[in-house]
Design a protein around this motif. Structure first.
Motif, mmCIF file in Angstrom:
data_model
loop_
_atom_site.group_PDB
_atom_site.id
_atom_site.type_symbol
_atom_site.label_atom_id
_atom_site.label_comp_id
_atom_site.label_asym_id
_atom_site.label_seq_id
_atom_site.Cartn_x
_atom_site.Cartn_y
_atom_site.Cartn_z
ATOM 1 N N THR A 1 21.693 -8.387 -1.492
ATOM 2 C CA THR A 1 22.499 -8.749 -0.320
ATOM 3 C C THR A 1 21.713 -9.660 0.609
ATOM 4 O O THR A 1 22.232 -10.673 1.100
ATOM 5 C CB THR A 1 22.927 -7.478 0.432
ATOM 6 O OG1 THR A 1 23.587 -6.607 -0.475
ATOM 7 C CG2 THR A 1 23.843 -7.808 1.582
ATOM 8 N N TRP A 2 20.445 -9.312 0.848
ATOM 9 C CA TRP A 2 19.610 -10.153 1.712
ATOM 10 C C TRP A 2 19.465 -11.551 1.127
ATOM 11 O O TRP A 2 19.560 -12.544 1.834
ATOM 12 C CB TRP A 2 18.232 -9.529 1.895
ATOM 13 C CG TRP A 2 18.191 -8.394 2.864
ATOM 14 C CD1 TRP A 2 19.146 -8.046 3.766
ATOM 15 C CD2 TRP A 2 17.136 -7.455 3.021
ATOM 16 N NE1 TRP A 2 18.755 -6.950 4.472
ATOM 17 C CE2 TRP A 2 17.524 -6.562 4.041
ATOM 18 C CE3 TRP A 2 15.918 -7.271 2.407
ATOM 19 C CZ2 TRP A 2 16.722 -5.514 4.453
ATOM 20 C CZ3 TRP A 2 15.110 -6.227 2.821
ATOM 21 C CH2 TRP A 2 15.510 -5.361 3.832
ATOM 22 N N TYR A 3 19.226 -11.629 -0.179
ATOM 23 C CA TYR A 3 19.040 -12.930 -0.812
ATOM 24 C C TYR A 3 20.324 -13.751 -0.740
ATOM 25 O O TYR A 3 20.292 -14.947 -0.449
ATOM 26 C CB TYR A 3 18.598 -12.759 -2.264
ATOM 27 C CG TYR A 3 18.381 -14.074 -2.956
ATOM 28 C CD1 TYR A 3 17.256 -14.832 -2.685
ATOM 29 C CD2 TYR A 3 19.315 -14.577 -3.852
ATOM 30 C CE1 TYR A 3 17.054 -16.045 -3.295
ATOM 31 C CE2 TYR A 3 19.128 -15.790 -4.470
ATOM 32 C CZ TYR A 3 17.993 -16.526 -4.188
ATOM 33 O OH TYR A 3 17.801 -17.733 -4.788
ATOM 34 N N PRO B 1 0.832 -1.208 0.000
ATOM 35 C CA PRO B 1 0.000 0.000 0.000
ATOM 36 C C PRO B 1 0.864 1.254 0.000
ATOM 37 O O PRO B 1 2.014 1.229 0.417
ATOM 38 C CB PRO B 1 -0.790 -0.114 1.302
ATOM 39 C CG PRO B 1 -0.743 -1.545 1.656
ATOM 40 C CD PRO B 1 0.532 -2.083 1.093
ATOM 41 N N ARG B 2 0.286 2.352 -0.476
ATOM 42 C CA ARG B 2 1.061 3.579 -0.665
ATOM 43 C C ARG B 2 1.711 4.061 0.629
ATOM 44 O O ARG B 2 2.841 4.519 0.639
ATOM 45 C CB ARG B 2 0.159 4.666 -1.238
ATOM 46 C CG ARG B 2 0.892 5.920 -1.624
ATOM 47 C CD ARG B 2 -0.025 6.890 -2.312
ATOM 48 N NE ARG B 2 -0.518 6.377 -3.576
ATOM 49 C CZ ARG B 2 0.140 6.481 -4.730
ATOM 50 N NH1 ARG B 2 1.304 7.063 -4.757
ATOM 51 N NH2 ARG B 2 -0.370 5.995 -5.831
ATOM 52 N N ARG B 3 1.011 3.957 1.744
ATOM 53 C CA ARG B 3 1.589 4.463 2.988
ATOM 54 C C ARG B 3 2.635 3.522 3.564
ATOM 55 O O ARG B 3 3.376 3.882 4.454
ATOM 56 C CB ARG B 3 0.494 4.726 4.012
ATOM 57 C CG ARG B 3 -0.301 3.510 4.388
ATOM 58 C CD ARG B 3 -1.490 3.901 5.252
ATOM 59 N NE ARG B 3 -2.328 2.757 5.513
ATOM 60 C CZ ARG B 3 -2.196 1.962 6.555
ATOM 61 N NH1 ARG B 3 -1.266 2.202 7.436
ATOM 62 N NH2 ARG B 3 -2.998 0.936 6.724
ATOM 63 N N ASN B 4 2.701 2.287 3.073
ATOM 64 C CA ASN B 4 3.692 1.330 3.558
ATOM 65 C C ASN B 4 4.671 0.966 2.450
ATOM 66 O O ASN B 4 4.914 -0.195 2.183
ATOM 67 C CB ASN B 4 3.013 0.058 4.068
ATOM 68 C CG ASN B 4 2.338 0.271 5.391
ATOM 69 O OD1 ASN B 4 2.705 1.162 6.127
ATOM 70 N ND2 ASN B 4 1.351 -0.534 5.691
ATOM 71 N N THR B 5 5.230 1.945 1.792
ATOM 72 C CA THR B 5 6.209 1.639 0.760
ATOM 73 C C THR B 5 7.473 1.104 1.416
ATOM 74 O O THR B 5 7.678 1.249 2.625
ATOM 75 C CB THR B 5 6.547 2.893 -0.066
ATOM 76 O OG1 THR B 5 7.103 3.867 0.810
ATOM 77 C CG2 THR B 5 5.322 3.447 -0.760
ATOM 78 N N VAL B 6 8.301 0.496 0.615
ATOM 79 C CA VAL B 6 9.536 -0.083 1.142
ATOM 80 C C VAL B 6 10.401 1.000 1.766
ATOM 81 O O VAL B 6 11.000 0.813 2.824
ATOM 82 C CB VAL B 6 10.291 -0.827 0.020
ATOM 83 C CG1 VAL B 6 11.633 -1.318 0.504
ATOM 84 C CG2 VAL B 6 9.460 -1.978 -0.491
ATOM 85 N N GLN B 7 10.441 2.162 1.136
ATOM 86 C CA GLN B 7 11.259 3.247 1.684
ATOM 87 C C GLN B 7 10.727 3.704 3.035
ATOM 88 O O GLN B 7 11.498 3.968 3.959
ATOM 89 C CB GLN B 7 11.303 4.411 0.702
ATOM 90 C CG GLN B 7 12.084 4.077 -0.558
ATOM 91 C CD GLN B 7 12.085 5.210 -1.562
ATOM 92 O OE1 GLN B 7 11.421 6.212 -1.355
ATOM 93 N NE2 GLN B 7 12.821 5.026 -2.644
ATOM 94 N N ASN B 8 9.393 3.791 3.178
ATOM 95 C CA ASN B 8 8.823 4.191 4.467
ATOM 96 C C ASN B 8 9.083 3.142 5.535
ATOM 97 O O ASN B 8 9.319 3.468 6.697
ATOM 98 C CB ASN B 8 7.319 4.433 4.340
ATOM 99 C CG ASN B 8 7.015 5.721 3.612
ATOM 100 O OD1 ASN B 8 7.868 6.589 3.483
ATOM 101 N ND2 ASN B 8 5.800 5.841 3.116
ATOM 102 N N ILE B 9 9.017 1.874 5.157
ATOM 103 C CA ILE B 9 9.261 0.808 6.128
ATOM 104 C C ILE B 9 10.712 0.832 6.593
ATOM 105 O O ILE B 9 11.013 0.649 7.771
ATOM 106 C CB ILE B 9 8.900 -0.564 5.515
ATOM 107 C CG1 ILE B 9 7.384 -0.654 5.328
ATOM 108 C CG2 ILE B 9 9.393 -1.700 6.383
ATOM 109 C CD1 ILE B 9 6.937 -1.861 4.557
ATOM 110 N N LEU B 10 11.627 1.100 5.670
ATOM 111 C CA LEU B 10 13.046 1.067 6.011
ATOM 112 C C LEU B 10 13.551 2.368 6.629
ATOM 113 O O LEU B 10 14.714 2.456 6.998
ATOM 114 C CB LEU B 10 13.871 0.733 4.763
ATOM 115 C CG LEU B 10 13.669 -0.677 4.210
ATOM 116 C CD1 LEU B 10 14.456 -0.850 2.935
ATOM 117 C CD2 LEU B 10 14.065 -1.721 5.223
ATOM 118 N N LEU C 1 17.980 -0.004 -3.241
ATOM 119 C CA LEU C 1 17.031 -1.022 -2.801
ATOM 120 C C LEU C 1 17.313 -2.355 -3.486
ATOM 121 O O LEU C 1 17.264 -3.414 -2.854
ATOM 122 C CB LEU C 1 15.599 -0.561 -3.094
ATOM 123 C CG LEU C 1 14.496 -1.501 -2.650
ATOM 124 C CD1 LEU C 1 14.538 -1.704 -1.153
ATOM 125 C CD2 LEU C 1 13.150 -0.972 -3.074
ATOM 126 N N ALA C 2 17.646 -2.307 -4.772
ATOM 127 C CA ALA C 2 17.976 -3.538 -5.495
ATOM 128 C C ALA C 2 19.228 -4.181 -4.909
ATOM 129 O O ALA C 2 19.297 -5.407 -4.736
ATOM 130 C CB ALA C 2 18.166 -3.235 -6.975
#
Length: 117
Positions: free
Chosen positions: A34-36, A6-15, A28-29
């Motif tokens: 790195t995580w993978y 959802p728009r308010r929970n973008t990856v950038q906002n979460i991080l 982000l890529a």
């Protein structure tokens, strides 16, 4: 929207609250890569199957039930114990009801009003 969130929970906002700083999409890529790679280095047996989308093959097994039935003595003792427990509960309920009835019947004297000044 980023990655179906959802728009308010973008990856950038979460991080934002984490230790990672994401300013550009390639950051982000890189972080995802790195995580993978960290996950694949753990060498868990099912991660490869999850990564390539193949289902896990479960082997059919046979179950054995070797639990014996309770003896007649055990069943009688358990029945007796349960009867005692239920009788004790019933007596407590009856005692509570008797106390409530006796308190309702008891006339409680009201306090005399104070004298006017």
């Amino acid at each position: 929207m980023a990655y179906g969130l959802p728009r308010r929970n973008t990856v950038q906002n979460i991080l934002k609250g984490s230790c990672y700083k994401i300013q550009e999409p390639w950051d982000l890529a890189e972080l995802t890569k790195t995580w993978y790679s960290n996950l694949t280095n753990i060498n868990l047996p099912f991660l490869g199957e999850i990564a390539f989308g193949s289902p896990m093959n479960l082997l059919a097994g046979q179950t054995k039930q070797d639990c014996p039935l309770p003896s007649m003595q055990t069943m009688a003792l358990e029945k007796e114990y349960e009867a005692k427990r239920l009788a004790k509960l019933k007596s407590k309920e009856n005692a509570c009801k008797e106390m409530q009835v006796s308190l309702r019947e008891k006339s409680v004297g009201l306090r005399r009003p104070l004298q006017p000044k």
